[in-house]
Write an enzyme that holds these catalytic residues in place. Structure first.
Site, PDB file in Angstrom:
ATOM      1  N   LEU A  43      11.108  67.970  -0.138  1.00 16.72           N
ATOM      2  CA  LEU A  43      11.105  66.647  -0.762  1.00 16.72           C
ATOM      3  C   LEU A  43      10.864  66.762  -2.261  1.00 16.72           C
ATOM      4  O   LEU A  43      11.462  66.035  -3.061  1.00 16.72           O
ATOM      5  CB  LEU A  43      10.034  65.764  -0.120  1.00 16.72           C
ATOM      6  N   PRO A 225     -18.868 108.419 -15.609  1.00 20.44           N
ATOM      7  CA  PRO A 225     -20.255 108.746 -15.926  1.00 20.44           C
ATOM      8  C   PRO A 225     -21.215 108.793 -14.746  1.00 20.44           C
ATOM      9  O   PRO A 225     -22.364 109.187 -14.919  1.00 20.44           O
ATOM     10  CB  PRO A 225     -20.655 107.626 -16.893  1.00 20.44           C
ATOM     11  N   ASP A 248     -18.721 120.253 -11.691  1.00 24.04           N
ATOM     12  CA  ASP A 248     -20.008 120.627 -12.273  1.00 24.04           C
ATOM     13  C   ASP A 248     -21.078 119.597 -11.967  1.00 24.04           C
ATOM     14  O   ASP A 248     -20.859 118.645 -11.222  1.00 24.04           O
ATOM     15  CB  ASP A 248     -19.896 120.903 -13.777  1.00 24.04           C
ATOM     16  N   LYS A 270     -22.520 123.135 -14.755  1.00 15.53           N
ATOM     17  CA  LYS A 270     -22.766 123.140 -16.198  1.00 15.53           C
ATOM     18  C   LYS A 270     -23.690 122.010 -16.622  1.00 15.53           C
ATOM     19  O   LYS A 270     -23.625 120.906 -16.128  1.00 15.53           O
ATOM     20  CB  LYS A 270     -21.445 122.996 -16.956  1.00 15.53           C
ATOM     21  N   GLY A 301     -17.498 115.390 -15.244  1.00 19.27           N
ATOM     22  CA  GLY A 301     -18.156 114.131 -15.533  1.00 19.27           C
ATOM     23  C   GLY A 301     -17.594 113.505 -16.792  1.00 19.27           C
ATOM     24  O   GLY A 301     -17.178 114.201 -17.718  1.00 19.27           O
ATOM     25  N   GLY A 302     -17.544 112.175 -16.828  1.00 21.16           N
ATOM     26  CA  GLY A 302     -17.027 111.485 -18.006  1.00 21.16           C
ATOM     27  C   GLY A 302     -15.539 111.685 -18.176  1.00 21.16           C
ATOM     28  O   GLY A 302     -14.766 111.561 -17.233  1.00 21.16           O
ATOM     29  N   ASP A 303     -15.130 112.004 -19.396  1.00 18.69           N
ATOM     30  CA  ASP A 303     -13.729 112.250 -19.721  1.00 18.69           C
ATOM     31  C   ASP A 303     -13.563 113.717 -20.103  1.00 18.69           C
ATOM     32  O   ASP A 303     -14.353 114.247 -20.895  1.00 18.69           O
ATOM     33  CB  ASP A 303     -13.289 111.361 -20.888  1.00 18.69           C
ATOM     34  N   ILE A 306     -13.496 114.581 -23.936  1.00 20.42           N
ATOM     35  CA  ILE A 306     -14.579 114.162 -24.828  1.00 20.42           C
ATOM     36  C   ILE A 306     -15.810 114.999 -24.499  1.00 20.42           C
ATOM     37  O   ILE A 306     -16.519 114.743 -23.525  1.00 20.42           O
ATOM     38  CB  ILE A 306     -14.874 112.658 -24.700  1.00 20.42           C
ATOM     39  N   ALA A 332     -18.945 108.853 -20.972  1.00 17.35           N
ATOM     40  CA  ALA A 332     -20.340 108.441 -20.816  1.00 17.35           C
ATOM     41  C   ALA A 332     -20.740 107.379 -21.834  1.00 17.35           C
ATOM     42  O   ALA A 332     -21.504 106.461 -21.517  1.00 17.35           O
ATOM     43  CB  ALA A 332     -21.248 109.662 -20.936  1.00 17.35           C
ATOM     44  N   MET A 382     -25.457 115.276 -25.085  1.00 14.06           N
ATOM     45  CA  MET A 382     -26.196 116.545 -24.990  1.00 14.06           C
ATOM     46  C   MET A 382     -27.194 116.688 -26.145  1.00 14.06           C
ATOM     47  O   MET A 382     -27.328 117.751 -26.748  1.00 14.06           O
ATOM     48  CB  MET A 382     -25.216 117.729 -24.974  1.00 14.06           C
TER      49      MET A 382
END
Length: 457
Positions: A43, A225, A248, A270, A301-303, A306, A332, A382
């Protein structure tokens, strides 16, 4: 089995949808994607139908349901908000032996619409038989996360190679091994997605020319992270395809629980200042396992690019001619700051952010003069063991002594803990924190009291 799953070829075949609202629009979109010659009877119509009609993609028939529209149809869908009309559509279709779906009324329908994962030409359909559409949707979402977005392009390309594979590999076993390597080759999938014909051809020729037993590769995967929910979809897919995972200490147990159950696992443990396995040996592990023909995931861990030494590991592989690819991860700095309520940039406080390693090679020195500049945020990776030095140097080069600082321990995890104060306290605060931890320096830290959403610690 209450329903037989089938896939219908509707291209250039007449189909009918009765209904002109939002639900009908969703069904029409699927039918158009399948190439159906579509008529929509209602309709009134929402604007999208008029757009499609003006583009010649479908035909609109305005008015009450006209069952003669079914006479040439292969398939029909009743998608009005009137149960009586929907039942009339179903009855008229049934009398003509035309399959008909009735939205939200599976008992009145001769077929039901599944939840669809579309990686054309690969299609996956999920159905609960109409008993629990929400469950089917949740399962579809789970499957979506497991199937790479580029899988359809890989499947189409595989179809082009079938004759060549059959000609080159005499036995079914050889062909199976070839296709197993083919479908998990991340570089090939990415090259197809990028329409990089040169890279596609190079990878294809390498797959055909190398012995089947020696087609290993390495994928560097950023695990993020800590929170397993921050692992990317592509990262998840890679760890579930791995023959061996080299990981790690910064990779959480929750993420390791997602690794394929029968994959080998190599822990290299590590952390800053301590390596259970030296970096050179890690490089050799990756090289050695790939040369055995294995699909190796280096999980970091992280990228990985980096402060993850990913570039060093790839240089070793590149020198040896081992194929590799990289899946970025949430670094991170991004994850820990977000989970701590600390924006790394802010119009009023920081126009730039610097990611800085606190773990230099022997004899190395940072550019403290520029690091002490105003209107920026510093994130030290770190840096716990160097916290007192960081404090001393930044103050010596002119940073204000009351500059806010925060240290984030086990960021984004259920064990996350944040301690904060001012720059003159940094060395002391570092004694209260254990690795892994991140140091954030800048006026943005002062926003934490307002923006902290994740925890009270």
């Amino acid at each position: 089995m209450d329903h037989l799953p089938i896939f219908c070829q509707l291209r250039d075949r007449d189909c009918l949808i009765v209904g002109g609202g939002d639900v009908a629009e969703r069904k029409a979109r699927l039918m158009l994607e399948a190439g159906a010659r579509l008529t929509v009877n209602a309709l009134t119509f929402i604007p999208q139908f008029t757009v499609w009609a003006n583009e010649g993609m479908l035909t609109l028939v305005e008015g009450p349901f006209d069952e003669t529209l079914l006479d040439s149809c292969w398939l029909a869908i009743a998608a009005t908000d009137d149960d009586t009309v929907n039942q009339r559509v179903s009855d008229a279709a049934e009398s003509r032996r035309i399959f008909c779906n009735v939205v939200d009324a599976p008992k009145a329908a001769s077929f039901i619409m599944p939840s669809i994962i579309d990686r054309s030409p690969l299609m996956v359909a999920v159905s609960s038989g109409g008993t629990s559409p929400v469950l089917a949707r949740l399962l579809r979402e789970k499957l979506e996360s497991l199937l790479p977005q580029h899988l359809g392009q890989v499947a189409r390309y595989a179809g082009q190679l079938r004759a060549r594979v059959k000609k080159q590999f005499a036995t079914m076993g050889e062909r199976r091994r070839f296709w197993e390597k083919f479908f998990v080759n991340d570089r090939l999938a990415q090259s197809l997605a990028n329409a990089d014909e040169k890279a596609v051809n190079a990878t294809t020729e390498r797959l055909f020319s190398e012995p089947l037993d020696h087609r290993g590769e390495v994928v560097l995967v950023g695990a993020g992270p800590g929170d397993a929910g921050l692992l990317t979809l592509k990262g998840l897919q890679q760890i579930q395809q791995a023959d061996i995972v080299v990981y790690d200490r910064l990779v959480s147990d929750d993420i390791m629980n997602l690794v394929r159950r029968d994959a080998d696992r190599v822990f290299v443990g590590k952390r800053a200042g301590y390596h259970c396995v030296p970096q050179e040996e890690i490089n050799q592990i990756l090289l050695r396992e790939a040369q055995k023909g294995k699909r190796v995931v280096r999980l970091k861990g992280g990228d990985p690019f980096i402060f993850g030494r990913g570039g060093e590991e790839l240089e070793t592989l590149c020198h040896a001619g081992i194929p590799f690819s990289v899946v970025p991860g949430i670094t991170a700095a991004s994850g820990c700051s977000a989970y701590s309520g600390i924006p790394l940039t802010h119009r009023d406080y920081a126009q730039s952010v610097r990611l800085v390693t606190g773990h230099l090679k022997t004899g190395g020195e940072l550019d403290w003069e520029n690091l002490a500049a105003e209107k920026q945020t510093l994130v030290f990776y770190m840096g716990l063991n160097q916290a007192a030095t960081i404090q001393e140097k930044l103050i010596a080069f002119g940073m204000q002594a009351d500059m806010p600082v925060a240290l984030v321990e086990n960021g984004t995890s259920v064990k996350q803990r944040v301690v904060h104060g001012v720059l003159t306290q940094l060395g002391e605060l570092a004694q209260q924190v254990e690795s892994p931890a991140l140091i954030i320096v800048g006026r943005v830290v002062g926003l934490r009291d307002k923006l902290n959403w994740f925890s009270n610690y």
